[in-house]
Write a protein that holds these residues in place. Structure first.
Motif, PDB file in Angstrom:
ATOM      1  N   THR A 161       0.817  -1.219   0.000  1.00  9.81           N
ATOM      2  CA  THR A 161       0.000   0.000   0.000  1.00  9.81           C
ATOM      3  C   THR A 161       0.848   1.265   0.000  1.00  9.81           C
ATOM      4  O   THR A 161       0.333   2.349  -0.272  1.00  9.81           O
ATOM      5  CB  THR A 161      -0.929   0.024   1.229  1.00  9.81           C
ATOM      6  OG1 THR A 161      -0.148   0.167   2.425  1.00  9.81           O
ATOM      7  CG2 THR A 161      -1.751  -1.254   1.320  1.00  9.81           C
ATOM      8  N   LEU A 162       2.125   1.142   0.311  1.00  9.65           N
ATOM      9  CA  LEU A 162       2.957   2.341   0.428  1.00  9.65           C
ATOM     10  C   LEU A 162       3.202   3.066  -0.898  1.00  9.65           C
ATOM     11  O   LEU A 162       3.028   4.289  -0.968  1.00  9.65           O
ATOM     12  CB  LEU A 162       4.291   2.005   1.097  1.00  9.65           C
ATOM     13  CG  LEU A 162       4.371   2.218   2.605  1.00  9.65           C
ATOM     14  CD1 LEU A 162       5.738   1.815   3.133  1.00  9.65           C
ATOM     15  CD2 LEU A 162       4.061   3.653   2.987  1.00  9.65           C
ATOM     16  N   PRO A 163       3.620   2.381  -1.982  1.00  7.41           N
ATOM     17  CA  PRO A 163       3.914   3.117  -3.226  1.00  7.41           C
ATOM     18  C   PRO A 163       2.744   3.937  -3.761  1.00  7.41           C
ATOM     19  O   PRO A 163       2.924   5.134  -4.054  1.00  7.41           O
ATOM     20  CB  PRO A 163       4.348   2.004  -4.193  1.00  7.41           C
ATOM     21  CG  PRO A 163       4.906   0.946  -3.303  1.00  7.41           C
ATOM     22  CD  PRO A 163       4.035   0.962  -2.081  1.00  7.41           C
ATOM     23  N   PRO A 164       1.520   3.360  -3.877  1.00  7.89           N
ATOM     24  CA  PRO A 164       0.424   4.205  -4.374  1.00  7.89           C
ATOM     25  C   PRO A 164       0.081   5.345  -3.420  1.00  7.89           C
ATOM     26  O   PRO A 164      -0.289   6.438  -3.853  1.00  7.89           O
ATOM     27  CB  PRO A 164      -0.748   3.230  -4.528  1.00  7.89           C
ATOM     28  CG  PRO A 164      -0.406   2.047  -3.692  1.00  7.89           C
ATOM     29  CD  PRO A 164       1.082   1.952  -3.703  1.00  7.89           C
ATOM     30  N   LEU A 165       0.209   5.107  -2.116  1.00  9.60           N
ATOM     31  CA  LEU A 165      -0.060   6.171  -1.147  1.00  9.60           C
ATOM     32  C   LEU A 165       0.949   7.301  -1.292  1.00  9.60           C
ATOM     33  O   LEU A 165       0.573   8.486  -1.319  1.00  9.60           O
ATOM     34  CB  LEU A 165      -0.022   5.605   0.268  1.00  9.60           C
ATOM     35  CG  LEU A 165      -0.196   6.604   1.417  1.00  9.60           C
ATOM     36  CD1 LEU A 165      -1.509   7.351   1.290  1.00  9.60           C
ATOM     37  CD2 LEU A 165      -0.105   5.893   2.758  1.00  9.60           C
ATOM     38  N   LEU A 166       2.197   6.967  -1.421  1.00 13.69           N
ATOM     39  CA  LEU A 166       3.236   7.991  -1.558  1.00 13.69           C
ATOM     40  C   LEU A 166       3.077   8.776  -2.861  1.00 13.69           C
ATOM     41  O   LEU A 166       3.306   9.996  -2.884  1.00 13.69           O
ATOM     42  CB  LEU A 166       4.623   7.354  -1.476  1.00 13.69           C
ATOM     43  CG  LEU A 166       4.981   6.742  -0.113  1.00 13.69           C
ATOM     44  CD1 LEU A 166       6.301   5.991  -0.190  1.00 13.69           C
ATOM     45  CD2 LEU A 166       5.037   7.814   0.973  1.00 13.69           C
ATOM     46  N   ARG A 167       2.677   8.104  -3.922  1.00 12.53           N
ATOM     47  CA  ARG A 167       2.445   8.815  -5.189  1.00 12.53           C
ATOM     48  C   ARG A 167       1.322   9.827  -5.039  1.00 12.53           C
ATOM     49  O   ARG A 167       1.418  10.965  -5.521  1.00 12.53           O
ATOM     50  CB  ARG A 167       2.118   7.820  -6.305  1.00 12.53           C
ATOM     51  CG  ARG A 167       3.310   7.026  -6.804  1.00 12.53           C
ATOM     52  CD  ARG A 167       3.005   6.345  -8.121  1.00 12.53           C
ATOM     53  NE  ARG A 167       1.970   5.331  -7.993  1.00 12.53           N
ATOM     54  CZ  ARG A 167       2.199   4.051  -7.711  1.00 12.53           C
ATOM     55  NH1 ARG A 167       3.445   3.625  -7.547  1.00 12.53           N
ATOM     56  NH2 ARG A 167       1.206   3.182  -7.611  1.00 12.53           N
ATOM     57  N   ARG A 168       0.263   9.434  -4.354  1.00 11.88           N
ATOM     58  CA  ARG A 168      -0.868  10.351  -4.163  1.00 11.88           C
ATOM     59  C   ARG A 168      -0.478  11.516  -3.260  1.00 11.88           C
ATOM     60  O   ARG A 168      -0.902  12.663  -3.494  1.00 11.88           O
ATOM     61  CB  ARG A 168      -2.048   9.579  -3.569  1.00 11.88           C
ATOM     62  CG  ARG A 168      -3.300  10.422  -3.368  1.00 11.88           C
ATOM     63  CD  ARG A 168      -3.768  11.049  -4.651  1.00 11.88           C
ATOM     64  NE  ARG A 168      -5.011  11.786  -4.467  1.00 11.88           N
ATOM     65  CZ  ARG A 168      -5.354  12.853  -5.162  1.00 11.88           C
ATOM     66  NH1 ARG A 168      -4.550  13.312  -6.118  1.00 11.88           N
ATOM     67  NH2 ARG A 168      -6.501  13.469  -4.929  1.00 11.88           N
ATOM     68  N   ILE A 169       0.332  11.253  -2.264  1.00  9.58           N
ATOM     69  CA  ILE A 169       0.795  12.326  -1.384  1.00  9.58           C
ATOM     70  C   ILE A 169       1.580  13.363  -2.179  1.00  9.58           C
ATOM     71  O   ILE A 169       1.401  14.580  -2.004  1.00  9.58           O
ATOM     72  CB  ILE A 169       1.646  11.744  -0.239  1.00  9.58           C
ATOM     73  CG1 ILE A 169       0.754  10.974   0.741  1.00  9.58           C
ATOM     74  CG2 ILE A 169       2.406  12.845   0.499  1.00  9.58           C
ATOM     75  CD1 ILE A 169       1.508  10.156   1.758  1.00  9.58           C
ATOM     76  N   VAL A 170       2.435  12.910  -3.074  1.00  7.64           N
ATOM     77  CA  VAL A 170       3.211  13.833  -3.907  1.00  7.64           C
ATOM     78  C   VAL A 170       2.280  14.673  -4.779  1.00  7.64           C
ATOM     79  O   VAL A 170       2.471  15.886  -4.942  1.00  7.64           O
ATOM     80  CB  VAL A 170       4.226  13.061  -4.769  1.00  7.64           C
ATOM     81  CG1 VAL A 170       4.865  13.980  -5.811  1.00  7.64           C
ATOM     82  CG2 VAL A 170       5.302  12.437  -3.889  1.00  7.64           C
ATOM     83  N   GLN A 171       1.247  14.055  -5.343  1.00 12.11           N
ATOM     84  CA  GLN A 171       0.291  14.791  -6.168  1.00 12.11           C
ATOM     85  C   GLN A 171      -0.414  15.883  -5.375  1.00 12.11           C
ATOM     86  O   GLN A 171      -0.561  17.020  -5.838  1.00 12.11           O
ATOM     87  CB  GLN A 171      -0.736  13.822  -6.758  1.00 12.11           C
ATOM     88  CG  GLN A 171      -0.171  12.853  -7.779  1.00 12.11           C
ATOM     89  CD  GLN A 171      -1.191  11.795  -8.186  1.00 12.11           C
ATOM     90  OE1 GLN A 171      -2.288  11.693  -7.605  1.00 12.11           O
ATOM     91  NE2 GLN A 171      -0.850  10.988  -9.176  1.00 12.11           N
ATOM     92  N   ILE A 172      -0.869  15.533  -4.163  1.00 15.22           N
ATOM     93  CA  ILE A 172      -1.580  16.511  -3.334  1.00 15.22           C
ATOM     94  C   ILE A 172      -0.641  17.629  -2.903  1.00 15.22           C
ATOM     95  O   ILE A 172      -1.019  18.808  -2.894  1.00 15.22           O
ATOM     96  CB  ILE A 172      -2.211  15.810  -2.115  1.00 15.22           C
ATOM     97  CG1 ILE A 172      -3.298  14.827  -2.580  1.00 15.22           C
ATOM     98  CG2 ILE A 172      -2.794  16.832  -1.135  1.00 15.22           C
ATOM     99  CD1 ILE A 172      -3.855  13.955  -1.481  1.00 15.22           C
ATOM    100  N   LYS A 173       0.584  17.280  -2.560  1.00 16.72           N
ATOM    101  CA  LYS A 173       1.571  18.290  -2.177  1.00 16.72           C
ATOM    102  C   LYS A 173       1.802  19.278  -3.314  1.00 16.72           C
ATOM    103  O   LYS A 173       1.843  20.494  -3.111  1.00 16.72           O
ATOM    104  CB  LYS A 173       2.881  17.608  -1.792  1.00 16.72           C
ATOM    105  CG  LYS A 173       4.013  18.559  -1.403  1.00 16.72           C
ATOM    106  CD  LYS A 173       5.275  17.776  -1.088  1.00 16.72           C
ATOM    107  CE  LYS A 173       6.452  18.690  -0.786  1.00 16.72           C
ATOM    108  NZ  LYS A 173       6.325  19.334   0.538  1.00 16.72           N
ATOM    109  N   THR A 174       1.911  18.757  -4.533  1.00 20.19           N
ATOM    110  CA  THR A 174       2.161  19.599  -5.696  1.00 20.19           C
ATOM    111  C   THR A 174       0.961  20.475  -6.021  1.00 20.19           C
ATOM    112  O   THR A 174       1.096  21.666  -6.327  1.00 20.19           O
ATOM    113  CB  THR A 174       2.512  18.723  -6.917  1.00 20.19           C
ATOM    114  OG1 THR A 174       3.670  17.940  -6.612  1.00 20.19           O
ATOM    115  CG2 THR A 174       2.777  19.588  -8.141  1.00 20.19           C
TER     116      THR A 174
END
Length: 268
Positions: A161-174
């Motif tokens: 679950t970590l890779p998709p979660l981290l990708r989404r976090i980067v999107q929201i941060k951006t």
């Protein structure tokens, strides 16, 4: 300004609410005004802090019925701790309307949080308990947060679950929240009898820089579950038990990361 931390996971049952209630109780007990906001319609915080019979204003009322944010603040019998409960959701329509509010504007929560204060209560730490997954409610919490606590159950499936979660976090941060940071990955439900658990701990510590993984590992321990039955966080009950001790240690890690002015307030 308070520091706002959202506890987020794609997977359910990893200890989000247990983490929120115990962290909030411990940090508040250390003299730091703490606000715990339950965004999850399952209402876990209500039971975790002993507010089963609460019938006052909730976040649902603020969203849907023009309730005042300050009226939704529920003072607890624990010094310096207040909570905002998600709602009662007595119909499917209420539930759908609650979730639709977040879908329509994911920045709404970020604008609302500063209003959860009274002349007698101004939080220095805000903890957001979120539903599992990355729906609009959880996305809104990430948009509102300064930092994220990411619980990972000590089993191989949770690692996926970590890779998709981290990708989404980067999107929201951006897109929404450039100040957003990962406060830490939190290893939970560790069972030393299971060899796979130690492998998960090792893999996480090897894959991520030390500052992104909490030193504390939360064990799988009975008193963490039983505490919900009595409506009190484990850190306020059997403080020498393994689960309570782990959350006390985690609380110390969190306090060490708070802004300096909070530490000054504590010493004062």
């Amino acid at each position: 300004m308070p520091k706002t931390l959202a506890v987020v996971s794609l997977k359910g049952g990893v200890g989000k609410t247990t983490t929120c209630t115990n962290l909030a109780a411990y940090v508040a007990a250390m003299g730091i005004p703490t606000l715990l906001v339950d965004l999850d319609v399952q209402n876990g915080v209500r039971f975790g802090v002993g507010l089963d019979d609460y019938a006052g204003v909730t976040l649902e009322d603020v969203l849907l019925h023009q309730g005042r944010p300050s009226e939704a603040l529920v003072l607890t019998n624990r010094s310096e701790l207040s909570v905002v409960l998600s709602g009662r959701f007595t119909s499917d329509h209420a539930l759908e309307s609650y979730e639709r509010t977040f879908e329509q504007d994911v920045t709404w929560l970020a604008r609302l949080l500063p209003h959860f204060t009274t002349p007698d209560f101004s939080p220095q730490l805000v903890l957001l308990d979120t539903p599992a997954g990355l729906g609009a409610v959880t996305t809104s919490a990430i948009v509102a947060a300064d930092g994220l606590i990411l619980p990972i159950q000590c089993e191989p499936l949770s690692l996926r679950t970590l890779p998709p979660l981290l990708r989404r976090i980067v999107q929201i941060k951006t897109q929404y929240n450039p100040r957003l940071a990962i406060e830490g990955i939190l290893l939970t439900m560790y069972d030393e009898r299971q060899g796979a658990a130690a492998d998960v701990v090792r893999q996480v510590r090897e894959a991520f820089p030390g500052e992104l993984v909490f030193d504390t590992v939360i064990p799988r321990h009975e008193e963490l579950s039983l505490s919900f039955a009595v409506g009190a966080p484990a850190v306020t009950l059997k403080t020498r038990a393994a689960g309570a001790q782990a959350y006390i240690q985690l609380g110390r890690e969190i306090i060490m990361r708070l802004p300096e002015e909070v530490g000054y307030a504590m010493s004062g």
